[in-house]
Design a protein around this motif. Structure first.
Motif, PDB file in Angstrom:
ATOM      1  N   VAL A 174      54.673 -15.635 -37.182  1.00  0.00           N
ATOM      2  CA  VAL A 174      54.563 -15.412 -35.934  1.00  0.00           C
ATOM      3  C   VAL A 174      53.360 -16.083 -35.563  1.00  0.00           C
ATOM      4  CG1 VAL A 174      54.196 -13.454 -34.326  1.00  0.00           C
ATOM      5  CG2 VAL A 174      55.716 -13.159 -36.121  1.00  0.00           C
ATOM      6  N   LYS A 184      52.539  -7.990 -38.597  1.00  0.00           N
ATOM      7  CA  LYS A 184      53.347  -7.598 -37.554  1.00  0.00           C
ATOM      8  C   LYS A 184      54.853  -6.849 -38.053  1.00  0.00           C
ATOM      9  CE  LYS A 184      55.363  -8.600 -33.050  1.00  0.00           C
ATOM     10  NZ  LYS A 184      55.843  -9.620 -31.961  1.00  0.00           N
ATOM     11  N   ASP A 243      53.827  -3.356 -33.372  1.00  0.00           N
ATOM     12  CA  ASP A 243      53.075  -3.793 -32.105  1.00  0.00           C
ATOM     13  C   ASP A 243      52.502  -4.954 -32.188  1.00  0.00           C
ATOM     14  OD1 ASP A 243      52.214  -2.576 -29.509  1.00  0.00           O
ATOM     15  OD2 ASP A 243      50.429  -3.052 -30.513  1.00  0.00           O
ATOM     16  N   HIS A 244      52.758  -5.954 -31.192  1.00  0.00           N
ATOM     17  CA  HIS A 244      52.057  -7.321 -31.230  1.00  0.00           C
ATOM     18  C   HIS A 244      50.657  -7.359 -31.292  1.00  0.00           C
ATOM     19  CE1 HIS A 244      52.118 -11.822 -31.136  1.00  0.00           C
ATOM     20  NE2 HIS A 244      51.028 -11.504 -30.528  1.00  0.00           N
ATOM     21  N   SER A 284      48.841  -5.783 -34.125  1.00  0.00           N
ATOM     22  CA  SER A 284      48.930  -6.840 -35.202  1.00  0.00           C
ATOM     23  C   SER A 284      47.976  -7.809 -35.102  1.00  0.00           C
ATOM     24  CB  SER A 284      50.202  -7.203 -34.950  1.00  0.00           C
ATOM     25  OG  SER A 284      51.118  -6.479 -35.388  1.00  0.00           O
ATOM     26  N   GLU A 285      47.676  -8.324 -33.721  1.00  0.00           N
ATOM     27  CA  GLU A 285      46.582  -9.607 -33.601  1.00  0.00           C
ATOM     28  C   GLU A 285      45.300  -8.898 -33.898  1.00  0.00           C
ATOM     29  OE1 GLU A 285      46.432 -12.204 -30.568  1.00  0.00           O
ATOM     30  OE2 GLU A 285      48.543 -13.040 -30.868  1.00  0.00           O
TER      31      GLU A 285
END
Lengths: 198, 337
Positions: free
Chosen positions: B61, A52, A57-58, A61-62
Motif C-alpha cells: 500500500v 494495514k 484503518d489507513h 496504519s500510517e
C-alpha cells in the motif's frame, strides 16, 4: 554477510547497481539520512501493506508505519546482516509493532468493529503491484493450500488478524492447546513448503 | 485464558511465538526454553522467516507523501542507539586517540551481559543485536564518510561510526571539538542544521531495572519503541533546560500517550553505588519512574516508567544504587511539562 557488504562498499562504490536494502540499512546505521529515505522508498509500501492488513484503518496504519520507521532509524545499529536480510528484519519488526498496537489500545476494539465478520483468509484476488509481489503471493498461496483448513484458519487469524493464541481459541471455540498445535504444525508445514531454512 | 499455558511442553509455543500471538508471560517462558535448546532456536528462526513470507505476500500500500516528509524531518531529531555490546569493549581495549574530543565515538549502551553476545536467546533478540564479532575483521574504510559527503549539509555532518566499525573509528578523520559539541546538542538545534548522525546515544540502565522480568534487549527495544512513539505522536512536546552543572537536558513527552523521556548531554558517570533516578512530581508527591546510569559521554536517554499525566513535573536525582522510595537528594534537573 557483513564482510560481503564491506567488500561491496570498498570495491563497488562506483557501481551503478542500486544499493541493496542491506547496504542502505548499513548506511542508515551510520546516520545517513539520504540512505534512510531510499530505504523508505523501497520498503514502506510493503510495511504499510502489512500493517494495514492487520489494523485496517489507513490513518492509524500510517501512524504505526511511522513508528516502525523511526524505530528502524533508531535501531539500525543493531541490525546484523549475517542473521538475515533487511526485509526480514523490517517485516518482523513491522508485524510485531502492528500487533502491539492492536493489543495496547482501543485500536484493537475499533478494528474488530470495523472488520466485523470479515473473512480473514488470505485474499489473493487483488492485482499484485509488481511481479516480485505476485510471485511471492503465488508461492505463499500454494504453500497455504497445503495446510489443513483448520491450520490455515488459525495461522491466518494469528498472523493477518493479529489475534493472540487465546483469542483465536475463543473465536474458534477450541482449547488453547489445540490452537498452539495448529499454529506450530501449520507454520512448520509452511516452512517446509516454502523451503525456508536457517 | 493464559492459565493453562504453563502446562504442556514449551516447544508447542513455537508457532504462536513466530506469529506474535503470545502473551508476555508466554514469550518469557518460550525464550527460557530457547536458551536451553539449539534445535528450538533454529526452529524459532525458521518459523519467524516463514511468518515474514506471509508478510511479504500482502498487497503493498503506497503511503501518503506526508508520511515520508514527516519521517525525514523526525529523524533529524531522533537519536540512534549505540550498537549493543561492542563499544564498551572497544573503549577498554583501544583508548581513543588523544586528540579526539570526548564524545567522538558512539557510546556504550550498557549491556548488561556484554560478554555473551554470541548466545542470543532467540531470533527476536538476535536480530537486534550488534555484530560485535565482525569488528576486528572489518577494514577501516572511509566509505561511509564519503557516502554522505555529497549531502546538502555535509559541512555540518558529524559522522558517527557505529561499533561495528569501531576499529575504523580510530583511523577515521576526527571531528573538531566544535563539531562534537554541535553533535552533542543535536536536540536543541534547528532541524535544518542537525547533524546527520544525530547523537551518539548511551542508554544506561540501572541494574535493578534490568534484573527484572525483561531481559536487556527487550528493555532496550521497548525503550527505543517508546521513544519512537513519543517522537511520532502528533502532540509530541519538548522542554529544554540545563542541569545544576550546566549539562543540556531535554524532556520529550506526549500527553495523549502518557509517556515521556529525558535526554541529558554528557551527564557525569556515577560511582557504582549510585544511580540516577527519575521522578514524576505532582500534588501527590514524587513517584519513581525508574533508574539509569551514564558513561559521562554523549547523550544519555531514558524513557520514564509509568504514566505521565499532563502537568506533571519530571525530576532527576542521584540516589543509592537501585534507587530510593523517595528522593533523598535535591534534583540535578527538573522540568515542568
Amino acid at each position: 554477510m557483513l564482510e560481503l557488504m564491506t567488500a561491496e562498499s570498498n570495491f563497488d562504490v562506483e557501481s551503478t547497481a542500486p544499493p541493496t536494502k542491506e547496504e542502505l540499512l548499513g548506511r542508515v546505521a551510520q546516520g545517513d539520512q539520504a540512505a534512510f529515505g531510499d530505504l523508505y522508498d523501497q520498503v514502506a509500501p510493503r510495511v504499510l501493506g502489512l500493517v494495514k492488513r492487520l489494523l485496517v484503518d489507513h490513518a492509524q496504519s500510517e501512524e504505526v508505519t511511522q513508528e516502525i520507521f523511526l524505530e528502524i532509524w533508531q535501531t539500525a545499529t543493531r541490525y546484523e546482516a549475517g542473521r538475515g536480510g533487511a526485509s526480514t528484519w523490517i517485516m518482523t519488526m513491522a508485524h510485531r509493532r502492528a500487533v502491539d498496537r492492536i493489543r495496547s489500545s482501543q485500536a484493537g476494539r475499533d478494528r474488530d468493529t470495523k472488520i466485523g465478520i470479515r473473512d480473514l483468509a488470505v485474499a489473493y484476488d487483488h492485482v499484485a503491484e509488481t511481479v516480485e509481489v505476485r510471485i511471492e503471493h503465488e508461492r505463499v498461496e500454494k504453500a497455504m493450500s497445503r495446510l489443513t483448513q483448520l491450520q490455515r484458519q488459525a495461522v491466518s487469524l494469528a498472523y493477518y488478524g493479529g489475534y493472540s493464541h487465546s483469542e483465536v481459541a475463543d473465536m474458534l471455540h477450541i482449547p488453547l492447546g489445540t490452537v498452539k498445535t495448529r499454529l506450530r504444525d501449520g507454520l512448520i508445514r509452511l516452512r517446509d513448503e516454502l523451503g525456508v531454512t536457517s | 485464558m493464559n492459565k493453562d499455558t504453563s502446562t504442556g511442553h514449551p516447544e508447542e509455543l513455537g508457532g504462536a511465538y513466530a506469529l506474535n500471538a503470545l502473551s508476555q508471560d508466554d514469550i518469557a517462558l518460550y525464550e527460557q526454553y530457547l536458551d536451553q535448546s539449539e534445535q528450538a532456536r533454529i526452529e524459532a528462526e525458521e518459523l519467524s522467516d516463514t511468518a515474514v513470507a506471509l508478510g511479504l505476500a500482502t498487497i503493498p500500500v503506497q503511503p501518503s507523501a506526508a508520511l515520508k516528509a514527516s519521517l525525514m524531518d523526525l529523524i533529524k531529531t531522533t537519536p540512534q542507539l549505540a550498537p549493543l555490546g561492542g563499544p564498551a569493549q572497544a573503549a577498554h581495549q583501544a583508548p581513543q586517540p588523544t586528540d579526539a574530543p570526548a564524545p567522538v565515538t558512539p557510546l556504550t549502551l550498557v549491556p548488561a551481559n556484554p560478554a555473551t553476545p554470541d548466545a542470543p536467546r532467540s531470533r527476536r533478540e538476535a536480530r537486534t543485536e550488534s555484530s560485535t564479532t565482525a569488528t576486528p575483521t572489518e577494514p577501516a574504510t572511509p566509505g561511509p564518510i564519503e557516502a554522505s559527503a555529497g549531502e546538502p549539509d555535509a559541512g555540518l555532518l558529524a559522522e558517527r561510526r557505529p561499533a561495528s566499525t569501531g576499529t575504523g573509528a580510530q583511523a577515521a578523520p576526527l571531528r573538531s571539538g566544535a563539531e562534537a559539541r554541535a553533535q552533542a546538542r543535536w536536540f536543541q538545534r534547528p532541524a535544518r542544521l542537525l547533524v546527520a548522525a544525530s547523537a551518539a546515544v548511551a542508554l544506561f540502565v540501572g541494574g535493578t531495572v534490568i534484573g527484572g522480568a525483561l531481559n536487556d534487549n527487550q528493555f532496550v527495544e521497548q525503550q527505543a519503541a517508546s521513544l519512537a512513539q513519543i517522537n511520532a505522536a502528533p502532540d509530541s512536546q519538548r522542554a529544554s533546560t540545563t542541569t545544576g552543572d550546566g549539562q543540556e537536558a531535554t524532556l520529550v513527552w506526549s500527553n495523549t500517550l502518557g509517556i515521556s523521556a529525558v535526554l541529558v548531554d554528557e551527564l557525569p558517570a556515577l560511582p557504582s553505588d549510585q544511580d540516577y533516578q527519575l521522578w514524576y512530581i505532582n500534588g501527590d508527591g514524587p513517584l519513581s519512574a525508574g533508574t539509569f546510569d551514564s558513561t559521562g559521554e554523549g547523550t544519555v536517554w531514558r524513557v520514564l516508567d509509568g504514566t505521565m499525566h499532563a502537568g506533571d513535573a519530571v525530576g532527576v536525582t542521584v540516589e543509592p544504587n537501585g534507587g530510593s522510595d523517595a528522593p533523598t537528594t535535591d534534583p540535578i534537573v527538573a522540568f515542568q511539562s
